[in-house]
Design a protein around this motif. Structure first.
Motif, PDB file in Angstrom:
ATOM      1  N   SER A 193      43.763  15.474  25.320  1.00  0.00           N
ATOM      2  CA  SER A 193      43.709  14.013  25.211  1.00  0.00           C
ATOM      3  C   SER A 193      43.850  13.586  23.757  1.00  0.00           C
ATOM      4  O   SER A 193      44.407  12.529  23.469  1.00  0.00           O
ATOM      5  CB  SER A 193      42.412  13.481  25.804  1.00  0.00           C
ATOM      6  N   LYS A 216      41.514   9.465  35.557  1.00  0.00           N
ATOM      7  CA  LYS A 216      40.079   9.654  35.313  1.00  0.00           C
ATOM      8  C   LYS A 216      39.483   8.276  35.069  1.00  0.00           C
ATOM      9  O   LYS A 216      38.819   8.041  34.066  1.00  0.00           O
ATOM     10  CB  LYS A 216      39.871  10.563  34.105  1.00  0.00           C
ATOM     11  N   GLU A 220      40.334   7.532  29.214  1.00  0.00           N
ATOM     12  CA  GLU A 220      41.063   7.874  27.987  1.00  0.00           C
ATOM     13  C   GLU A 220      41.929   6.717  27.512  1.00  0.00           C
ATOM     14  O   GLU A 220      42.011   6.443  26.328  1.00  0.00           O
ATOM     15  CB  GLU A 220      41.969   9.099  28.215  1.00  0.00           C
ATOM     16  N   GLU A 282      45.813  14.230  32.993  1.00  0.00           N
ATOM     17  CA  GLU A 282      45.306  14.972  34.158  1.00  0.00           C
ATOM     18  C   GLU A 282      46.208  14.812  35.383  1.00  0.00           C
ATOM     19  O   GLU A 282      45.880  14.132  36.352  1.00  0.00           O
ATOM     20  CB  GLU A 282      43.875  14.545  34.500  1.00  0.00           C
TER      21      GLU A 282
HETATM   22 MG   LIG Z   1      41.311  15.007  28.516  1.00  0.00          MG
END
Ligand SMILES: [Mg+2]
Ligand SMILES: Nc1ncnc2c1ncn2[C@@H]1O[C@H](COP(=O)(O)OP(=O)(O)O)[C@@H](O)[C@H]1O
Length: 446
Positions: A193, A216, A220, A282
């Motif tokens: 990330s 997620k 992020e 991801e």
């Molecule tokens: Mg990550």
């Protein structure tokens, strides 16, 4: 009096030595420029011929030259090392350009680079062929990946973003025109990330549309909303967004065929659609399903991703995919998608298979290097160059706040893109900085 002078001199010398030691540990750049570089340069200049000789990097002189030396100059005939064409000091090391004599090839010098490194007492020696007959020895004076500082000349331009530093002190650039689609792999907490964050910071300054897919729950990417043209945080929304991108790709192909060209870059500038970079964090979240009913959605997502990966380069849509693993265990379509992703960056991995997933098909000799990345150096990775070679890189530590600031500063570069409007993230209102309160405190009891 004499005692005092000796004492002063001694403390001065001690302070000097202490300062040098301190600089070596804490300010290696300063130490290199003031002490390390003159020493290394001196050692290199004095021992060049003998070092090359013992490392087997010399050739016997040609017949005519040997004859002239023996009979005209009346000297002993000596083997000839490569000619030094240029020595250039940099803030991290020394660059030496050598002209190879007939009979030596770059592979010979590469094979001896470890011996040269020890002979000249530098941190690393990397050998790069610059043009036929010439090699560049890139020496670094200290471990440049310990605390990464990007070279001052490394700034984003065209569709090229410097994202990390190579072991030899040069910038590693992500060039979307050379490697339109890329895959970043690595174990949890290995720095993927951070890599994307650095990329977003650079891309934010370029005239491109940024699309985020962060399943997620957006932890992020949602902070970068001011500069994003679209952001989705659920697989259902990702399916709709990818469908819109595929439709956009088809429209752009219509535009290309209308003008009789095969690439957006051949279009005149005023007609050229804005490049789009799709950043997926991801990727497994898009592939894995927990219920049978989600299968159809998965199918749509995977098909759209594969179609984009196969064709979208020509119309200026680029994929940047991040994941922990990317193999056949993700199900149908995974390896097919992977085969389309040219750029590869592999961070620390927990098993050899993951490194193989990322590197075995493009740079098999880089697989062992990816397995050796230590845990205490997050952000370190093995990156495959567009030329097929590979190098060890590390991203600079960039805080989320720095990237958010860049996204705010360049928010005006978010292009007009009506098709993506339904996915435009809500930009959080700027919270005013805490200043002194204008309300005068009043004592409770009076
Ligand atoms: Mg990550
Ligand atoms: N280049 C770097 N230098 C220093 N620390 C880093 C670097 N890259 C990542 N880190 C640290 O490592 C941790 C994990 O990074 P992250 O990018 O979230 O990993 P991943 O996404 O692979 O799980 C974070 O705490 C981050 O601050």
């Amino acid at each position: 009096m004499a005692d005092l002078t000796v004492w002063l001199e001694a403390t001065g010398a001690l302070a000097g030595a202490g300062g040098v030691g301190f600089a070596k540990a804490r300010a290696p750049r300063v130490y290199w420029s003031l002490v390390g570089m003159p020493l290394a340069w001196g050692r290199f200049a004095l021992s060049y011929r003998s070092t090359m000789d013992v490392c087997g990097l010399t050739v016997q002189p040609s017949g005519l030259r040997a004859f002239m030396t023996r009979n005209v100059a009346r000297r002993e005939v000596q083997p000839v090392p490569p000619k030094i064409r240029r020595v250039r000091p940099t803030s991290t090391g020394l660059r030496v350009t050598l002209r190879l004599p007939a009979g030596l090839e770059p592979a010979d010098v590469i094979a001896s680079s470890e011996r040269l490194r020890h002979a000249w007492g530098v941190h690393s020696v990397t050998v790069v062929e610059t043009k036929p007959g010439f090699v560049e020895l890139r020496m670094t004076g200290y471990d440049v990946l310990r605390r990464v500082r990007m070279p001052r000349t490394a700034v984003p331009h065209d569709l090229v973003v410097p994202v990390a530093l190579r072991e030899d002190g040069t910038a590693f650039e992500r060039d979307y025109r050379k490697a339109p689609m890329a895959l970043t792999l690595g174990a949890n907490h290995s720095g993927k990330s951070m890599y994307q964050r650095n990329l977003i910071k650079g891309l934010a300054q370029l005239p491109v549309a940024l699309v985020g897919i962060d399943c997620k729950r957006g932890v992020e990417q949602s902070a970068f909303a001011p500069r994003l043209s679209a952001l989705v945080t659920k697989p259902d929304d990702a399916a709709s967004l990818l469908a819109v991108l595929v439709a956009e790709m088809e429209d752009r192909f219509d535009l290309l065929s209308l003008h009789g060209v095969s690439d957006v870059w051949e279009l005149p500038e005023r007609l050229r659609p804005v490049p789009v970079v799709v950043l997926v964090d991801e990727v497994a979240e898009l592939f894995l399903i927990s219920a049978k009913k989600d299968e159809e959605r998965r199918e749509r997502i995977v098909t759209a991703l594969i179609r984009l990966a196969q064709m979208a380069r020509a119309v200026g849509i680029y994929l940047e995919i991040c994941g922990q693993r990317f193999g056949s265990e993700l199900g149908k379509g995974a390896t097919m998608l992977r085969a389309q992703l040219t750029g590869r960056v592999v961070h620390r991995v927990n098993d050899k298979q993951t490194a193989e997933m990322g590197l075995a098909d493009v740079a098999p000799d880089a697989v062992p290097a990816a397995g050796l990345i230590p845990m205490e150096r997050p952000g370190t990775a093995v990156a495959v160059d567009s030329t097929g070679g590979w190098s060890k890189i590390r991203t600079p530590h960039t805080t989320r706040a720095e990237v958010v600031d860049a996204c705010r500063e360049f928010a005006h570069l978010v292009p007009d893109f009506p098709a993506l409007d339904p996915f435009r993230p809500l930009v959080p209102a700027e919270v005013p900085a805490e200043g002194p309160s204008l309300v005068k405190p009043r004592p409770v009891i009076d």
